[in-house]
Scaffold this active site. Structure first.
Site, PDB file in Angstrom:
ATOM      1  N   ASP A 106       0.157   4.961   1.024  1.00 16.12           N
ATOM      2  CA  ASP A 106      -0.522   6.387   1.808  1.00 16.12           C
ATOM      3  C   ASP A 106      -0.300   5.427   3.672  1.00 16.12           C
ATOM      4  O   ASP A 106      -1.510   4.831   3.448  1.00 16.12           O
ATOM      5  CB  ASP A 106      -1.704   6.798   1.995  1.00 16.12           C
ATOM      6  CG  ASP A 106      -1.765   7.486   0.729  1.00 16.12           C
ATOM      7  OD1 ASP A 106      -1.093   7.818   0.348  1.00 16.12           O
ATOM      8  OD2 ASP A 106      -2.771   8.000   0.273  1.00 16.12           O
ATOM      9  N   ASP A 159       0.915  -1.047  -0.106  1.00 11.23           N
ATOM     10  CA  ASP A 159       0.121  -0.131  -0.038  1.00 11.23           C
ATOM     11  C   ASP A 159       0.529   1.235  -0.233  1.00 11.23           C
ATOM     12  O   ASP A 159       2.228   1.239   0.580  1.00 11.23           O
ATOM     13  CB  ASP A 159      -0.773   0.425   1.525  1.00 11.23           C
ATOM     14  CG  ASP A 159      -1.337   1.188   1.825  1.00 11.23           C
ATOM     15  OD1 ASP A 159      -2.399   2.065   0.880  1.00 11.23           O
ATOM     16  OD2 ASP A 159      -1.523   1.975   2.489  1.00 11.23           O
TER      17      ASP A 159
HETATM   18 MG    MG Z   1      -3.012   3.281   3.246  1.00  7.13          MG
END
Ligand code: MG
Length: 171
Positions: A14, A12
Site C-alpha cells: 500500500d 511494501d
Molecule cells: Mg505502505
C-alpha cells in the site's frame, strides 16, 4: 548500463506499489477493468504506480528475488489484487518469489521470506533492500536489511527512488 543488484528486493504494497490502503479502499469482488487495472464493487479503479511494472520486470529479468511484505490486516484483499493486476499480461503474483503479509513487524516478514528462500546468510550480508512508505519499518535495519523510504505517496515507488536506492547501497 550495467549495475549491481542486491540478491533480494522487498516491496511494501500500500502506497509503495499502488495508491490505496487495500483494507480501507477496496470492496470485493474485483473485476478487471483493463489487464493492468481492477475495478471494485463500488466502481473504484486501481492500477500500479506508473514506474512499478518496469521495475518489477527488470528485477525479474536480472534474477533478483522479489518479495512483498505488507502489514495489511486484509490479506485476502491484497491477494486478490496481485492475482488480478497484470504486468505485461502476466498476473503480478507470478513475479513474487515470496509474499509475507499480516500485522506485525516487517523484521518478522523479511526473516520469514529469507528462511523460505534459503537466503538467511544473504540477509545478514546486507543483500536485501526494502522499499516502503512507512518510516517505522526502518527497523528492518536491525536484521541487516537496507531501507529506502518513500516520502511522496502520491507518486509511490518511482524510477528515481529505485535507482537512487540501489546506487546508495550497491554501487
Ligand atoms: Mg505502505
Amino acid at each position: 548500463m550495467s549495475r549491481n543488484y542486491p540478491k533480494a528486493v522487498v516491496f511494501d504494497l500500500d502506497y509503495t506499489l499502488w495508491p490505496c490502503w487495500c483494507d480501507v479502499h477496496i470492496e470485493l469482488p474485483l473485476k478487471n477493468h483493463r489487464p493492468d487495472e481492477i475495478i471494485d464493487s463500488y466502481g473504484y479503479k486501481l492500477a500500479l504506480y506508473p514506474d512499478v511494472p518496469s521495475i518489477i520486470k527488470e528485477l525479474s529479468e536480472n534474477g533478483v528475488k522479489i518479495i512483498s511484505a505488507s502489514r495489511t490486516p486484509t490479506v485476502h484483499i491484497a491477494k486478490q489484487l496481485i492475482n488480478h493486476i497484470n504486468i505485461d499480461g502476466t498476473p503480478m503474483y507470478k513475479f513474487f518469489d515470496s509474499s509475507q503479509w499480516g500485522t506485525g513487524s516487517k523484521t518478522k516478514h523479511i526473516m520469514e521470506a529469507a528462511r523460505e528462500l534459503g537466503m538467511e546468510q544473504e540477509l545478514r550480508n546486507g543483500e536485501f533492500i526494502l522499499f516502503d512508505d512507512e518510516y517505522r519499518n526502518k527497523d528492518v535495519n536491525s536484521i541487516g536489511c537496507n531501507f529506502v523510504y518513500i516520502r511522496d505517496t502520491d507518486l509511490g515507488l518511482t524510477r528515481d527512488i529505485f535507482e537512487k536506492g540501489l546506487k546508495k547501497y550497491y554501487n
